[in-house]
Design a protein around this motif. Sequence first.
Motif, PDB file in Angstrom:
ATOM      1  N   PRO A 107      -7.582  44.701   1.982  1.00 49.35           N
ATOM      2  CA  PRO A 107      -8.877  44.099   2.315  1.00 49.35           C
ATOM      3  C   PRO A 107      -9.341  43.108   1.256  1.00 49.35           C
ATOM      4  O   PRO A 107      -9.029  43.224   0.085  1.00 49.35           O
ATOM      5  N   ARG A 108     -10.070  42.101   1.747  1.00 52.97           N
ATOM      6  CA  ARG A 108     -10.718  41.104   0.892  1.00 52.97           C
ATOM      7  C   ARG A 108      -9.738  40.337   0.004  1.00 52.97           C
ATOM      8  O   ARG A 108     -10.063  39.957  -1.127  1.00 52.97           O
ATOM      9  N   VAL A 109      -8.557  40.090   0.537  1.00 53.68           N
ATOM     10  CA  VAL A 109      -7.607  39.220  -0.151  1.00 53.68           C
ATOM     11  C   VAL A 109      -7.921  37.776   0.234  1.00 53.68           C
ATOM     12  O   VAL A 109      -8.214  37.476   1.391  1.00 53.68           O
ATOM     13  N   SER A 110      -7.848  36.872  -0.738  1.00 53.55           N
ATOM     14  CA  SER A 110      -8.172  35.461  -0.506  1.00 53.55           C
ATOM     15  C   SER A 110      -6.967  34.586  -0.813  1.00 53.55           C
ATOM     16  O   SER A 110      -6.374  34.696  -1.890  1.00 53.55           O
ATOM     17  N   PHE A 111      -6.624  33.737   0.152  1.00 51.87           N
ATOM     18  CA  PHE A 111      -5.573  32.746  -0.028  1.00 51.87           C
ATOM     19  C   PHE A 111      -6.253  31.385  -0.156  1.00 51.87           C
ATOM     20  O   PHE A 111      -6.769  30.850   0.826  1.00 51.87           O
ATOM     21  N   TYR A 112      -6.263  30.829  -1.357  1.00 52.42           N
ATOM     22  CA  TYR A 112      -6.964  29.577  -1.607  1.00 52.42           C
ATOM     23  C   TYR A 112      -5.955  28.462  -1.843  1.00 52.42           C
ATOM     24  O   TYR A 112      -5.396  28.340  -2.937  1.00 52.42           O
ATOM     25  N   THR A 113      -5.713  27.626  -0.830  1.00 47.97           N
ATOM     26  CA  THR A 113      -4.867  26.447  -1.057  1.00 47.97           C
ATOM     27  C   THR A 113      -5.662  25.305  -1.677  1.00 47.97           C
ATOM     28  O   THR A 113      -5.074  24.341  -2.163  1.00 47.97           O
ATOM     29  N   ALA A 114      -6.975  25.376  -1.643  1.00 50.61           N
ATOM     30  CA  ALA A 114      -7.836  24.272  -2.083  1.00 50.61           C
ATOM     31  C   ALA A 114      -8.018  24.267  -3.595  1.00 50.61           C
ATOM     32  O   ALA A 114      -8.149  25.317  -4.227  1.00 50.61           O
ATOM     33  N   GLY A 115      -8.021  23.059  -4.167  1.00 51.54           N
ATOM     34  CA  GLY A 115      -8.287  22.892  -5.589  1.00 51.54           C
ATOM     35  C   GLY A 115      -9.134  21.666  -5.841  1.00 51.54           C
ATOM     36  O   GLY A 115      -9.310  20.812  -4.954  1.00 51.54           O
ATOM     37  N   HIS A 116      -9.656  21.553  -7.048  1.00 53.22           N
ATOM     38  CA  HIS A 116     -10.527  20.438  -7.418  1.00 53.22           C
ATOM     39  C   HIS A 116     -10.074  19.863  -8.760  1.00 53.22           C
ATOM     40  O   HIS A 116      -9.580  20.596  -9.629  1.00 53.22           O
ATOM     41  N   THR A 134       3.072  30.171  -0.306  1.00 53.51           N
ATOM     42  CA  THR A 134       4.161  30.821   0.422  1.00 53.51           C
ATOM     43  C   THR A 134       4.237  32.287   0.021  1.00 53.51           C
ATOM     44  O   THR A 134       4.278  32.611  -1.171  1.00 53.51           O
ATOM     45  N   VAL A 135       4.253  33.161   1.021  1.00 57.06           N
ATOM     46  CA  VAL A 135       4.430  34.597   0.809  1.00 57.06           C
ATOM     47  C   VAL A 135       5.717  34.994   1.541  1.00 57.06           C
ATOM     48  O   VAL A 135       5.781  34.910   2.764  1.00 57.06           O
ATOM     49  N   GLU A 136       6.734  35.387   0.783  1.00 58.95           N
ATOM     50  CA  GLU A 136       8.017  35.689   1.389  1.00 58.95           C
ATOM     51  C   GLU A 136       8.046  37.098   1.998  1.00 58.95           C
ATOM     52  O   GLU A 136       7.048  37.823   1.948  1.00 58.95           O
ATOM     53  N   ASP A 137       9.180  37.477   2.570  1.00 60.13           N
ATOM     54  CA  ASP A 137       9.296  38.721   3.339  1.00 60.13           C
ATOM     55  C   ASP A 137       9.047  39.967   2.479  1.00 60.13           C
ATOM     56  O   ASP A 137       9.355  39.998   1.283  1.00 60.13           O
ATOM     57  N   TYR A 138       8.502  40.993   3.120  1.00 58.45           N
ATOM     58  CA  TYR A 138       8.352  42.343   2.544  1.00 58.45           C
ATOM     59  C   TYR A 138       7.435  42.368   1.324  1.00 58.45           C
ATOM     60  O   TYR A 138       7.601  43.197   0.423  1.00 58.45           O
ATOM     61  N   VAL A 139       6.461  41.503   1.283  1.00 59.38           N
ATOM     62  CA  VAL A 139       5.498  41.482   0.173  1.00 59.38           C
ATOM     63  C   VAL A 139       4.299  42.362   0.517  1.00 59.38           C
ATOM     64  O   VAL A 139       3.870  42.441   1.674  1.00 59.38           O
ATOM     65  N   TRP A 140       3.746  43.002  -0.500  1.00 57.52           N
ATOM     66  CA  TRP A 140       2.518  43.789  -0.363  1.00 57.52           C
ATOM     67  C   TRP A 140       1.505  43.239  -1.365  1.00 57.52           C
ATOM     68  O   TRP A 140       1.771  43.171  -2.557  1.00 57.52           O
ATOM     69  N   ILE A 141       0.345  42.814  -0.845  1.00 57.65           N
ATOM     70  CA  ILE A 141      -0.727  42.268  -1.688  1.00 57.65           C
ATOM     71  C   ILE A 141      -1.916  43.218  -1.644  1.00 57.65           C
ATOM     72  O   ILE A 141      -2.491  43.467  -0.580  1.00 57.65           O
ATOM     73  N   GLY A 142      -2.282  43.767  -2.790  1.00 58.18           N
ATOM     74  CA  GLY A 142      -3.370  44.730  -2.865  1.00 58.18           C
ATOM     75  C   GLY A 142      -4.742  44.110  -2.682  1.00 58.18           C
ATOM     76  O   GLY A 142      -4.940  42.898  -2.872  1.00 58.18           O
ATOM     77  N   GLY A 143      -5.700  44.939  -2.312  1.00 56.14           N
ATOM     78  CA  GLY A 143      -7.052  44.497  -1.994  1.00 56.14           C
ATOM     79  C   GLY A 143      -7.734  43.743  -3.118  1.00 56.14           C
ATOM     80  O   GLY A 143      -7.482  43.972  -4.302  1.00 56.14           O
ATOM     81  N   ASN A 144      -8.595  42.807  -2.715  1.00 52.93           N
ATOM     82  CA  ASN A 144      -9.396  41.996  -3.638  1.00 52.93           C
ATOM     83  C   ASN A 144      -8.556  41.082  -4.531  1.00 52.93           C
ATOM     84  O   ASN A 144      -9.040  40.623  -5.569  1.00 52.93           O
ATOM     85  N   SER A 145      -7.337  40.806  -4.131  1.00 47.10           N
ATOM     86  CA  SER A 145      -6.520  39.859  -4.887  1.00 47.10           C
ATOM     87  C   SER A 145      -6.816  38.434  -4.423  1.00 47.10           C
ATOM     88  O   SER A 145      -7.226  38.212  -3.282  1.00 47.10           O
ATOM     89  N   THR A 146      -6.570  37.486  -5.310  1.00 46.99           N
ATOM     90  CA  THR A 146      -6.765  36.073  -5.015  1.00 46.99           C
ATOM     91  C   THR A 146      -5.467  35.329  -5.303  1.00 46.99           C
ATOM     92  O   THR A 146      -4.912  35.441  -6.398  1.00 46.99           O
TER      93      THR A 146
END
Length: 213
Positions: A107-116, A134-146
């Motif tokens: 939950p609450r994972v953020s994928f930010y492609t935008a930059g300034h 890019t997120v390749e196969d079989y990856v696990w991303i824990g909650g609140n990650s950016t």
Amino acid sequence: MKEDFDYQAMLAGQLYQAAGILPENGSAEGKKRVQEINHLPVDDRERIIAKEKALFGKFGQHCFVQPPLYVDYGRHVEIGDHFYANMDCIFLDVNKILIGDYVMVGPRVSFYTAGHPIDSVVRSQDLEFGLPITVEDYVWIGGNSTILPGVTIGKHAIVAAGSVVTKDVPPNTIVGGNPARVIREIQPADKEHWETAAQLYHQKRADWQKQQK
């Protein structure tokens, strides 16, 4: 598609002005689709999945993103098979977000492609950029990650909860922290341990099912 300088520059990872993108190429449609999804009954899984297929640029088999979710465009996100994301995830897709097969997102994972731009004068000209994730196969991303612009997360990697991922994650590693660093490599012993635990689970479940008959 009608020629659109800023939209094409955005997808190319170059500086662009969001206000310069033509309305037909803008993000309004994706935001409207998300609004519809987020207002559906939580148990209406079939309609949610159908609308998520229409929202994302690619949405594989056996995929589900738990509402509420948020996107910028939506159509720049491409998701493989057997994907699950828990609630409150953000896909800020001014550039591509490419997700492989068998990926799990907390939950609450953020994928930010935008930059300034770092330079404040250039930044004040409303110029920004976007780099693909890019997120390749079989990856696990824990909650609140950016996950920040330009990052690739390698196969079988784990991102610990609350991490800020600023650079590429090597395959078969566990990373964590802010900024995220490699904690350790995933070892054959990890595979052996969890395969044994899974076998025990399936055996216990089979025994329990026999008892119910």
